[in-house]
Design an enzyme around this catalytic site. Structure first.
Site, PDB file in Angstrom:
ATOM      1  N   SER A   1      32.967  45.258 -17.727  1.00 20.13           N
ATOM      2  CA  SER A   1      33.402  46.626 -18.028  1.00 20.13           C
ATOM      3  C   SER A   1      33.310  46.956 -19.516  1.00 20.13           C
ATOM      4  O   SER A   1      32.230  46.975 -20.081  1.00 20.13           O
ATOM      5  CB  SER A   1      34.812  46.811 -17.478  1.00 20.13           C
ATOM      6  OG  SER A   1      35.194  48.144 -17.598  1.00 20.13           O
TER       7      SER A   1
ATOM      8  N   ASP B   1      32.336  53.863 -20.591  1.00 22.51           N
ATOM      9  CA  ASP B   1      32.482  52.432 -20.881  1.00 22.51           C
ATOM     10  C   ASP B   1      31.237  51.689 -20.386  1.00 22.51           C
ATOM     11  O   ASP B   1      30.310  52.298 -19.839  1.00 22.51           O
ATOM     12  CB  ASP B   1      33.783  51.876 -20.272  1.00 22.51           C
ATOM     13  CG  ASP B   1      33.714  51.721 -18.768  1.00 22.51           C
ATOM     14  OD1 ASP B   1      32.982  52.497 -18.135  1.00 22.51           O
ATOM     15  OD2 ASP B   1      34.388  50.828 -18.229  1.00 22.51           O
TER      16      ASP B   1
ATOM     17  N   ASP C   1      30.295  49.752 -17.949  1.00 15.84           N
ATOM     18  CA  ASP C   1      29.762  49.779 -16.588  1.00 15.84           C
ATOM     19  C   ASP C   1      29.851  51.159 -15.943  1.00 15.84           C
ATOM     20  O   ASP C   1      29.571  51.313 -14.751  1.00 15.84           O
ATOM     21  CB  ASP C   1      30.407  48.700 -15.702  1.00 15.84           C
ATOM     22  CG  ASP C   1      31.890  48.923 -15.455  1.00 15.84           C
ATOM     23  OD1 ASP C   1      32.541  49.551 -16.308  1.00 15.84           O
ATOM     24  OD2 ASP C   1      32.396  48.459 -14.420  1.00 15.84           O
TER      25      ASP C   1
ATOM     26  N   ASP D   1      32.270  53.395 -15.222  1.00 19.16           N
ATOM     27  CA  ASP D   1      33.266  53.945 -14.296  1.00 19.16           C
ATOM     28  C   ASP D   1      34.323  54.783 -15.014  1.00 19.16           C
ATOM     29  O   ASP D   1      35.052  55.532 -14.380  1.00 19.16           O
ATOM     30  CB  ASP D   1      33.902  52.865 -13.399  1.00 19.16           C
ATOM     31  CG  ASP D   1      34.524  51.717 -14.159  1.00 19.16           C
ATOM     32  OD1 ASP D   1      34.433  51.700 -15.400  1.00 19.16           O
ATOM     33  OD2 ASP D   1      35.086  50.815 -13.509  1.00 19.16           O
TER      34      ASP D   1
END
Ligand code: MG
Length: 459
Positions: free
Chosen positions: A99, A242, A244, A246
């Site tokens: 993440s 961010d 990744d 999400d």
């Protein structure tokens, strides 16, 4: 059963490959996850970190060795993988990502058939399989297969567009600056904005696992470049993602980067206008601005422990419309009850196209609240002593012990003392409608936390 070190944290498994998490760990963890899923089809994707392709091979091998058929999606945003799992007949999914953590980190998010991260009890089951090595390796006739599917982002983008009024947004030809921070949302969000007729300026758009642009965590400090670009470009809105893809952190037309709970408050207001009276799920640490907005719309706010899986699972259980986190995670259940930075951006554009006000004016109209967030390194023992003392001092006041201890000092002033799920850290969150009251309240609680540091020194 012997008690083992917990491997799953607030959000999947995280660590530094070669240091905390070896390649063998990823292999055996994949075997354990595969054993838990059963010999089913498993979708596998990864973010742009430099260690991700290597780890994906280990995870792929681990899954196949216990009989899972791997469908390899390659480089994808986490929500795109979640959508693909939900829409397919796959028995589960794995995303290799850390993440927003620094580039040397990596990790695993485990997704169940409904596209949502697996429930906490399944994490415990997988940990047991891992520690007991109770996965069963298949012989050569029964090992799994691997196929490659690299076209799932298109249907993910279409799904997002199906939830907003595309024509209405297109008519406004909104100007937007995006900062994907060299993360994987670069694969999807520019196409969403194209379809919505936006004039887009994109920053840090090259996917790069060393995150050279501004790091992988979007916050007011790392998004200074976004803020400047919004002012120079004369944009209606800016958004940073961010690593990744999400989470989304928004910046208004003046270049002010807002806290996630305030931008989510606007999205909650907008979504409840489209579908009134449905409930809203958020964790115990988010601002009371959410309650103020939801109450006006006749909606209930349901509070959970901190962790996106806790919010997602509660949305499903209560058939809520939306969920949110103060870090900029926004969950829109009609799309899927998980965080999705691109979906949140499309909804923000729909909100702007349905109002005659600028984003800065919309933020100014929100109730004014003051917040403080602090963190302290303390031993596990000291943290439990701190919690005990806070609980003792809060006797007679309204308390909530869903996660740590939240004390309501008055109707509009609260303090949350919460141990981190993964590190020897205790966090203090506080909020009040009066700045002075906030300062005085925080001082009192800081004094308690500091008292335990002194006792540790004296020993
Ligand atoms: Mg993330």
């Amino acid at each position: 059963m012997a008690s083992h070190k917990k491997l799953f944290g607030t959000n999947g498994i995280r660590g530094v490959p070669r240091k905390d998490l070896t390649l063998e760990f990823f292999l055996e963890m994949a075997q354990s996850i595969g054993e838990h899923f059963g010999a089913v089809k498993v979708m596998l994707g990864h973010d742009g970190r430099t260690s991700s392709p290597t780890l994906a091979r280990a995870v792929s091998g681990g899954l196949m060795s216990v009989g899972c058929n791997v469908v390899f999606l390659g480089l994808v945003p986490t929500p795109a993988l979640q959508y693909a799992v939900k829409k397919s007949d796959a028995g589960g999914g794995i995303m290799i990502t850390a993440s927003h953590n620094p580039p040397e980190y990596n990790g695993i998010k485990v997704i169940s058939t409904d596209g949502v991260e697996i429930p906490r009890e399944d994490e415990t089951k997988i940990e047991s399989i891992y520690y007991e090595k109770s996965y069963k390796l298949k012989d050569y006739e029964h090992v799994g297969t691997k196929t490659i599917k690299d076209d799932i982002v298109g249907s993910y983008i279409e799904a997002i567009l199906s939830h907003v009024d595309v024509d209405k947004i297109r008519k406004r030809a909104l100007k937007i600056v995006i900062d994907v921070g060299n993360g994987v949302q670069a694969l999807a969000v520019p196409k969403v904005l194209d379809a919505l007729g936006c004039k887009t300026l994109a920053l840090n758009i090259e996917i790069d696992g060393s995150f050279p642009g501004r790091g992988s965590e979007p916050n007011p400090q790392t998004l200074e470049g976004l803020s400047r670009a919004v002012r120079e470009f004369g944009a209606d809105v800016g958004v940073g993602f961010d690593g990744d893809g999400d989470r989304s952190v928004f910046c208004d037309d003046n270049g002010t980067v807002e806290h996630g709970d305030r931008s989510c408050a606007l999205l909650v207001d907008h979504c409840l206008s489209k579908d009134p009276k449905r409930s809203v799920v958020t964790n115990i640490a988010t601002s009371q601005v959410i309650d103020l907005i939801a109450t006006k719309k006749g909606s209930e706010v349901i509070r959970t422990r901190v962790g996106s899986v806790d919010v997602s699972r509660r949305i499903l259980k209560t058939d809520s419309l939306v969920g949110l986190e103060e870090n900029g995670g926004f969950f829109y259940a009609p799309h899927m009850p998980v965080r999705d930075g691109a979906m949140a951006t499309a909804l923000m554009l729909e909100l702007l196209s349905s109002r005659d006000q600028s984003l800065s004016a919309l933020f100014s109209a929100l109730p004014k609240l003051h917040q403080k967030k602090l963190k302290y390194h303390r031993s596990k023992e000291d943290i439990s002593r701190i919690l005990k003392e806070v609980s003792r001092q809060a006797e007679g006041k309204t308390k909530d012990t869903t996660d740590g201890i939240k004390v309501w000092e008055s109707d509009t002033t609260w303090v949350l003392i919460r141990p981190s799920g993964t590190e020897p850290i205790v966090r203090l969150f506080a909020e009040s409608d009066v700045a002075d009251t906030l300062d005085r309240t925080v001082d009192r609680y800081v004094e308690i936390i500091q008292r335990f540091e002194e006792s540790a020194k004296a020993e």
